[in-house]
Write a protein that holds these residues in place. Structure first.
Motif, PDB file in Angstrom:
ATOM      1  N   TRP A  43      33.502   7.087 -42.915  1.00  0.00           N
ATOM      2  CA  TRP A  43      34.175   8.378 -42.841  1.00  0.00           C
ATOM      3  C   TRP A  43      35.650   8.159 -42.538  1.00  0.00           C
ATOM      4  O   TRP A  43      36.020   7.223 -41.839  1.00  0.00           O
ATOM      5  N   THR A  44      36.488   9.056 -43.071  1.00  0.00           N
ATOM      6  CA  THR A  44      37.933   8.980 -42.850  1.00  0.00           C
ATOM      7  C   THR A  44      38.395  10.270 -42.183  1.00  0.00           C
ATOM      8  O   THR A  44      38.218  11.357 -42.746  1.00  0.00           O
ATOM      9  N   PRO A  45      38.976  10.179 -40.966  1.00  0.00           N
ATOM     10  CA  PRO A  45      39.422  11.394 -40.278  1.00  0.00           C
ATOM     11  C   PRO A  45      40.761  11.908 -40.822  1.00  0.00           C
ATOM     12  O   PRO A  45      41.663  11.133 -41.128  1.00  0.00           O
ATOM     13  N   GLY A  89      53.656  28.585 -47.905  1.00  0.00           N
ATOM     14  CA  GLY A  89      54.988  28.513 -47.320  1.00  0.00           C
ATOM     15  C   GLY A  89      55.005  28.031 -45.881  1.00  0.00           C
ATOM     16  O   GLY A  89      56.058  28.021 -45.235  1.00  0.00           O
ATOM     17  N   ASP A  90      53.855  27.640 -45.356  1.00  0.00           N
ATOM     18  CA  ASP A  90      53.755  27.157 -43.979  1.00  0.00           C
ATOM     19  C   ASP A  90      54.219  25.699 -43.912  1.00  0.00           C
ATOM     20  O   ASP A  90      54.326  25.004 -44.928  1.00  0.00           O
ATOM     21  N   ARG A  91      54.495  25.220 -42.686  1.00  0.00           N
ATOM     22  CA  ARG A  91      54.919  23.828 -42.484  1.00  0.00           C
ATOM     23  C   ARG A  91      54.118  23.229 -41.347  1.00  0.00           C
ATOM     24  O   ARG A  91      53.789  23.906 -40.370  1.00  0.00           O
ATOM     25  N   GLY A  92      53.787  21.937 -41.475  1.00  0.00           N
ATOM     26  CA  GLY A  92      53.026  21.266 -40.424  1.00  0.00           C
ATOM     27  C   GLY A  92      52.790  19.812 -40.782  1.00  0.00           C
ATOM     28  O   GLY A  92      53.325  19.275 -41.758  1.00  0.00           O
ATOM     29  N   LEU A  93      51.950  19.162 -39.980  1.00  0.00           N
ATOM     30  CA  LEU A  93      51.723  17.722 -40.087  1.00  0.00           C
ATOM     31  C   LEU A  93      50.262  17.449 -40.432  1.00  0.00           C
ATOM     32  O   LEU A  93      49.352  18.091 -39.887  1.00  0.00           O
ATOM     33  N   VAL A  94      50.050  16.508 -41.355  1.00  0.00           N
ATOM     34  CA  VAL A  94      48.707  16.032 -41.702  1.00  0.00           C
ATOM     35  C   VAL A  94      48.709  14.524 -41.531  1.00  0.00           C
ATOM     36  O   VAL A  94      49.539  13.825 -42.120  1.00  0.00           O
ATOM     37  N   VAL A  95      47.781  14.013 -40.698  1.00  0.00           N
ATOM     38  CA  VAL A  95      47.677  12.573 -40.438  1.00  0.00           C
ATOM     39  C   VAL A  95      46.291  12.108 -40.851  1.00  0.00           C
ATOM     40  O   VAL A  95      45.282  12.665 -40.397  1.00  0.00           O
ATOM     41  N   VAL A  96      46.250  11.096 -41.719  1.00  0.00           N
ATOM     42  CA  VAL A  96      44.981  10.541 -42.190  1.00  0.00           C
ATOM     43  C   VAL A  96      44.765   9.192 -41.515  1.00  0.00           C
ATOM     44  O   VAL A  96      45.624   8.295 -41.598  1.00  0.00           O
ATOM     45  N   GLY A  97      43.616   9.054 -40.825  1.00  0.00           N
ATOM     46  CA  GLY A  97      43.307   7.809 -40.123  1.00  0.00           C
ATOM     47  C   GLY A  97      42.655   6.783 -41.030  1.00  0.00           C
ATOM     48  O   GLY A  97      42.524   6.966 -42.242  1.00  0.00           O
ATOM     49  N   GLY A  98      42.210   5.679 -40.404  1.00  0.00           N
ATOM     50  CA  GLY A  98      41.529   4.634 -41.153  1.00  0.00           C
ATOM     51  C   GLY A  98      40.054   4.930 -41.327  1.00  0.00           C
ATOM     52  O   GLY A  98      39.454   5.707 -40.574  1.00  0.00           O
ATOM     53  N   THR A  99      39.455   4.335 -42.339  1.00  0.00           N
ATOM     54  CA  THR A  99      38.041   4.543 -42.624  1.00  0.00           C
ATOM     55  C   THR A  99      37.191   3.762 -41.612  1.00  0.00           C
ATOM     56  O   THR A  99      37.415   2.566 -41.380  1.00  0.00           O
ATOM     57  N   GLN A 100      36.207   4.463 -41.015  1.00  0.00           N
ATOM     58  CA  GLN A 100      35.350   3.858 -40.002  1.00  0.00           C
ATOM     59  C   GLN A 100      33.913   4.318 -40.199  1.00  0.00           C
ATOM     60  O   GLN A 100      33.656   5.346 -40.825  1.00  0.00           O
ATOM     61  N   ARG A 101      32.991   3.524 -39.617  1.00  0.00           N
ATOM     62  CA  ARG A 101      31.621   3.998 -39.546  1.00  0.00           C
ATOM     63  C   ARG A 101      31.542   5.050 -38.455  1.00  0.00           C
ATOM     64  O   ARG A 101      32.422   5.146 -37.595  1.00  0.00           O
TER      65      ARG A 101
END
Length: 621
Positions: free
Chosen positions: A414-416, A474-486
């Protein structure tokens, strides 16, 4: 009786014209009194025959007029026959308006100018008004515009036609003045009693015919209006019946659990027009065909459509767009919450059809609320499961059993994905992430929303895709994708991603989609909570921080600018908006506080990291 006397009598009663001189020659030898009697008898006979001819023409004309049914042709016929009957230069007819006390010339014969066409005679002006007022014939042998109240247009018409002798008689029927019939000559002369009586008689009979024609015209108009009203009633009844039938269809669709696609198709078939339904974010949700799908350009509706949406949001009623291919729309509302928009193109709709579209929007709102209720219940259960997974609470066996009950298989990787800093409410963020892929496990987490994405997607592609979808409104924000883990390691990965999301605004990354691995050095320094990094930064910068606090100065900011500008005093001054001498003075103070060795390469490296960490800590990392 002699032959000469018989010839004289035959000459007196002859149908052919006989002059008085001819008659007196034939009566030569008779006494003057007898000759006078014969001449008078012939004159009376001529007048009776003329009157008979006039009456014959009058009756013939009236019979012809009685056959005319249309009002304007009848008015012209009246004028034509009066013109032939009177033998004058100009004949015309003015209709009387009781409401305004004005007369309007409706027909003429013999006019040589355009002034007579639709001439308006104001109240109280000219010979015509005198005829109306007295309800009796009026005439003049030498018309003088100064003898009557004047009007510029009326005076111009009289002068243009050079009218001198004018006779006007009223058209009266059922005690109402319908108008005035005029006979006029361009020479000066009087009108005989016979002429006045003849035109009056013609006008009296013509008035009856005119009134009859008016009544017939009124009856035809009333019948036409009644027929049109009946047809309109039948049309509206049929439209309302069709609308009711469509409403039943839409209701059945809602009860059967059908979606917005079925609503769009049903409405399009019923209205015979292209139909589309937009979702909450005004993206295309369902369309009846390619024509409706083309209303979106690069995923967005036209500005005039967006303006109409805002108008309809206040009333949930039909709003005309007035431009482009979209005819109009209705916002599907639940209270003050927008659940979507129903758009229609093609030809204009009538009132019943617009109400039908409003019912369609209500049906879409019901379908959406129904779907939301199911989704909310499912998301609550799934959210609780995800919250336990990312927090590390609960035993693995229990978590797997709960997942299997929801049809979720926790095996594999899974990737968060963490979304924070958006103005949207967290439930809206979660709904949007769930809409991207139903397989994602979504829950509210920390200050944002986390999604567990199955598999090993490319983190940069995934971050960009999610950020673009959330920013569509038109919204603004942050998206952070983590590493793939069990699944066993997912809690730790989410903790790192959460810590990184707090750090990134401190280094200027607040509106972007990023992969956590690109910022691994920050995580290595901070760890899961960043306590060591804070201690390092504050310990190294302590003298400067204390000085700034006591003296309200900017030594730390000056050091940061100096290091960022590769030790250039001039560029540092530009960045800080101060004079270069001010920068020099501050650097001298920093040397006093940190010692002369702070300018060495290794010391500057550590100070640069400390300054950066201090900035990040100010964002509550």
């Amino acid at each position: 009786m002699t032959t000469d006397l018989r010839a004289l009598i035959e000459l007196v009663i002859a149908d052919s014209p006989v002059t008085e001189a001819e008659l007196r020659r034939a009566a030569r030898g008779l006494d003057a009194e007898t000759t006078g009697v014969l001449v008078d008898a012939r004159a009376r006979l001529d007048r009776l025959r003329a009157r008979d001819r006039e009456l014959s023409v009058l009756m013939s004309s009236l019979r012809e007029l009685a056959e005319v049914r249309d009002l304007q042709p009848l008015l012209q016929k009246l004028v034509d026959r009066a013109h032939e009957l009177m033998g004058t230069d100009l004949t015309y007819l003015s209709e009387y308006d009781e409401g305004t006390d004005e007369l309007f010339v409706r027909a003429n014969r013999g006019a040589v100018s355009t002034n007579m066409r639709e001439l308006r005679v104001p109240a109280g002006v000219g010979l015509a008004s005198k005829v109306v007022r007295t309800r009796a014939p009026q005439w003049t042998a030498a018309y003088d515009v100064g003898s009557f109240p004047r009007d510029r247009e009326v005076t111009a018409a009289v002068q243009a036609e050079q009218m001198r002798s004018i006779l006007g008689v009223p058209l009266i029927a059922s005690e109402r003045v319908l108008g005035v019939l005029f006979a006029a000559d361009r020479s000066t002369h009087g009108f005989s009693t016979e002429q006045i009586a003849l035109l009056t008689a013609f006008a009296n009979q013509g008035a009856v015919i005119l009134q009859t024609a008016r009544l017939l015209a009124a009856e035809r108009e009333a019948a036409a209006r009644a027929e049109a009203a009946s047809a309109e009633t039948e049309r509206r009844a049929a439209a309302m019946e069709a609308s009711a039938s469509l409403h039943e269809q839409l209701t059945r669709l809602v009860l059967a659990g059908e979606g917005s696609d079925a609503i769009a198709r049903t409405l399009a078939d019923s209205l015979g027009r292209p139909v589309a339904i937009a979702d909450r974010d005004l993206a295309a949700l369902a369309t009846s065909g390619e024509e409706a799908a083309a209303w979106w350009t690069a995923g967005r509706l036209a500005p005039e459509v967006l303006a109409a949406v805002e108008t309809s949001r206040g009333t949930a009623r039909w709003v005309d767009v007035g431009h482009g291919e979209v005819l109009g729309l209705v916002a599907a509302m639940a209270g003050r919450t927008l659940l979507g928009v129903l758009l229609v193109g093609g030809e204009p709709l009538d009132d019943v059809q617009r109400r039908t579209v409003e019912r369609g929007a209500q049906s879409h709102a019901l379908v959406t609320m129904q779907r939301d209720a199911v989704t909310d219940a499912e998301e609550r259960v799934r959210g609780e499961l995800v919250a336990d997974l990312v927090s590390g609470r609960g035993d693995r066996a229990s978590l797997r059993q709960r997942a299997q009950q929801r049809g979720i298989e926790l095996t594999g990787c899974w990737t968060p994905v963490l979304a924070v800093g958006w103005e949207q409410q967290r439930w809206s963020l979660g709904r949007t992430l769930t809409g991207l892929d139903r397989r994602w496990l979504v829950a509210q987490h920390d200050a944002g929303v986390v999604a567990l994405v199955p598999g090993s997607p490319d983190p940069h592609d995934l971050a960009g895709r999610v950020h673009a979808r959330l920013a569509r409104a038109g919204d603004r924000g942050l998206v952070v994708v983590g590493g793939t883990q069990r699944v066993e390691q997912i809690a730790g990965e989410v903790a790192d991603v959460t810590a990184l999301s707090r750090m990134l605004p401190g280094v200027g990354v607040a509106d972007a989609g990023v992969a956590a691995r690109d910022y691994a050095p920050y995580l290595a320094l901070f760890g899961a909570n960043g306590q060591r990094a804070r201690a390092f930064a504050r310990g190294l910068l302590a003298p400067l921080l204390e000085w700034d606090a006591d003296h309200r100065s900017d030594l730390v900011a000056t050091l940061a600018a100096y290091l960022a500008q590769n030790a250039s005093i001039t560029r540092s001054a530009d960045v800080l908006f101060v004079h270069p001498n001010t920068v020099k003075q501050r650097l001298e103070r920093i040397t006093e506080l940190l010692g002369p060795g702070w300018r060495g390469p290794e010391q500057q490296f550590r100070l640069g990291i400390a300054v950066q960490l201090h900035r990040m800590s100010e964002t509550d990392m």
